[in-house]
Design an enzyme around this catalytic site. Structure first.
Site, short mmCIF file in Angstrom:
data_model
loop_
_atom_site.label_atom_id
_atom_site.label_comp_id
_atom_site.label_asym_id
_atom_site.label_seq_id
_atom_site.Cartn_x
_atom_site.Cartn_y
_atom_site.Cartn_z
N GLU A 41 8.14 -45.41 47.27
CA GLU A 41 8.01 -44.82 48.48
C GLU A 41 6.79 -44.91 49.35
OE1 GLU A 41 6.24 -40.97 46.07
OE2 GLU A 41 7.27 -39.62 47.76
N LYS A 110 13.57 -36.42 51.35
CA LYS A 110 13.13 -35.40 50.37
C LYS A 110 13.19 -34.02 50.39
CE LYS A 110 8.64 -36.34 47.18
NZ LYS A 110 7.61 -37.07 47.61
N CYS A 144 10.59 -40.02 43.97
CA CYS A 144 9.03 -39.17 43.19
C CYS A 144 9.58 -37.84 42.80
CB CYS A 144 8.71 -39.96 44.14
SG CYS A 144 6.28 -39.71 43.80
N1 LIG Z 1 5.40 -38.91 45.39
C1 LIG Z 1 4.94 -37.47 44.85
O1 LIG Z 1 5.88 -37.31 44.84
C2 LIG Z 1 4.26 -37.73 43.46
C3 LIG Z 1 4.51 -36.61 42.12
C4 LIG Z 1 4.27 -36.93 41.04
O2 LIG Z 1 3.16 -37.31 41.28
C5 LIG Z 1 4.80 -35.67 40.32
O3 LIG Z 1 3.84 -35.75 39.38
O4 LIG Z 1 5.26 -34.83 40.55
#
Ligand SMILES: NC(=O)CCC(=O)C(=O)O
Length: 258
Positions: A41, A110, A144
């Site tokens: 990402e 996203k 993510c």
């Molecule tokens: N970059 C992100 O979206 C991190 C997501 C994350 O750490 C989580 O715990 O969910």
């Protein structure tokens, strides 16, 4: 199908260094092997969110052009993780996918922005996500924090996704969630999961690595450590249909009942 995962560090706020690194890693690791390569990402800038007006891509460039030329040069399909991208002064965390002919075949902004890393203060959320075809296979892609929303991944699977790509910058402190959720998404949707996390630190977070490929029964086929690493896993896509036939979750589900 061979899938190559690039688990890399990201230089905070320095797209030039990151583009050079991505070019080197793709060039040295996968040249000529005919694979799908997957990046993490926000690999162009990291979470330098307060500098995006200067350093983010503009309408996906130059990252899209770079990935297109690397794909053509090395004859690989590239799931280019995601990059920060400026669209008429609106910023997005945007996934880019190019095929080995260098065509941009998919983009995704996203949807679920992660407040713990202040994404909602700087970025605009996406509002749609559909599967796409790459290397003869139907893929889903989430980014993510999207991993915590099982209904998104389920919808992609119902719409035909057989493999799920998950580029991430997931902190080490929540590695237990990362591993558990990836395995759960693979088991419940009876699909492969190809998850690519970054490593290193951006001064606020230490990122956990542990990129992995999980099969449709939830078996981890390969799991990286916490340093930079490039690995390739052979995927037998026929296993998705086999598992879906053996345990017919998709015909037994009853969305009207809940
Ligand atoms: N970059 C992100 O979206 C991190 C997501 C994350 O750490 C989580 O715990 O969910």
């Amino acid at each position: 199908m061979k899938v190559t995962v690039i688990q890399m560090d990201v230089a905070l706020g320095n797209p030039e260094i990151n583009r050079k690194r991505v070019s080197e890693l793709i060039g040295s690791a996968v040249s000529g092997r005919g694979q799908v390569v997957v990046l993490p990402e926000m690999w162009n800038t990291g979470y330098a969110l307060d500098k995006l007006d200067v350093i983010a891509d503009r309408s996906g460039e130059p990252s899209t052009g770079l990935l297109q030329s690397l794909a053509r040069e090395h004859k690989v399909d590239i799931i280019g993780g995601s990059v920060s991208s400026n669209e008429n002064s609106k910023f997005f965390n945007r996934a880019l996918v190019v095929n080995s002919q260098g065509e941009l075949v998919h983009t995704y902004n996203k949807i679920h922005l992660f407040r713990l890393m202040k994404e909602e203060q700087y970025l605009h959320p996406g509002n749609r996500n559909k599967p796409f075809d790459l290397a003869g296979v139907k893929w889903g892609l989430i980014i993510c924090y999207d991993l915590r929303f099982p209904e998104l991944t389920r919808k992609l699977a119902v719409d035909g996704a057989e493999i799920l790509a998950v580029p991430a910058e997931w902190p080490k402190v929540r590695l237990h969630h990362w591993r558990s959720l990836l395995i759960a998404r693979a088991i419940e949707n009876q699909q492969y999961v190809v998850a690519v996390n970054r490593v290193g630190s951006d001064g606020k977070n230490v990122f956990g690595g542990h990129s992995m490929v999980v099969d449709p029964l939830g078996e981890v086929l390969y799991e990286a450590g916490e340093q930079e690493e490039v690995f390739t896993v052979d995927i037998d896509i026929g296993k998705v249909a086999e598992v879906r036939q053996a345990i017919p979750v998709f015909s037994d589900r009853c969305p009207d009942c809940y």
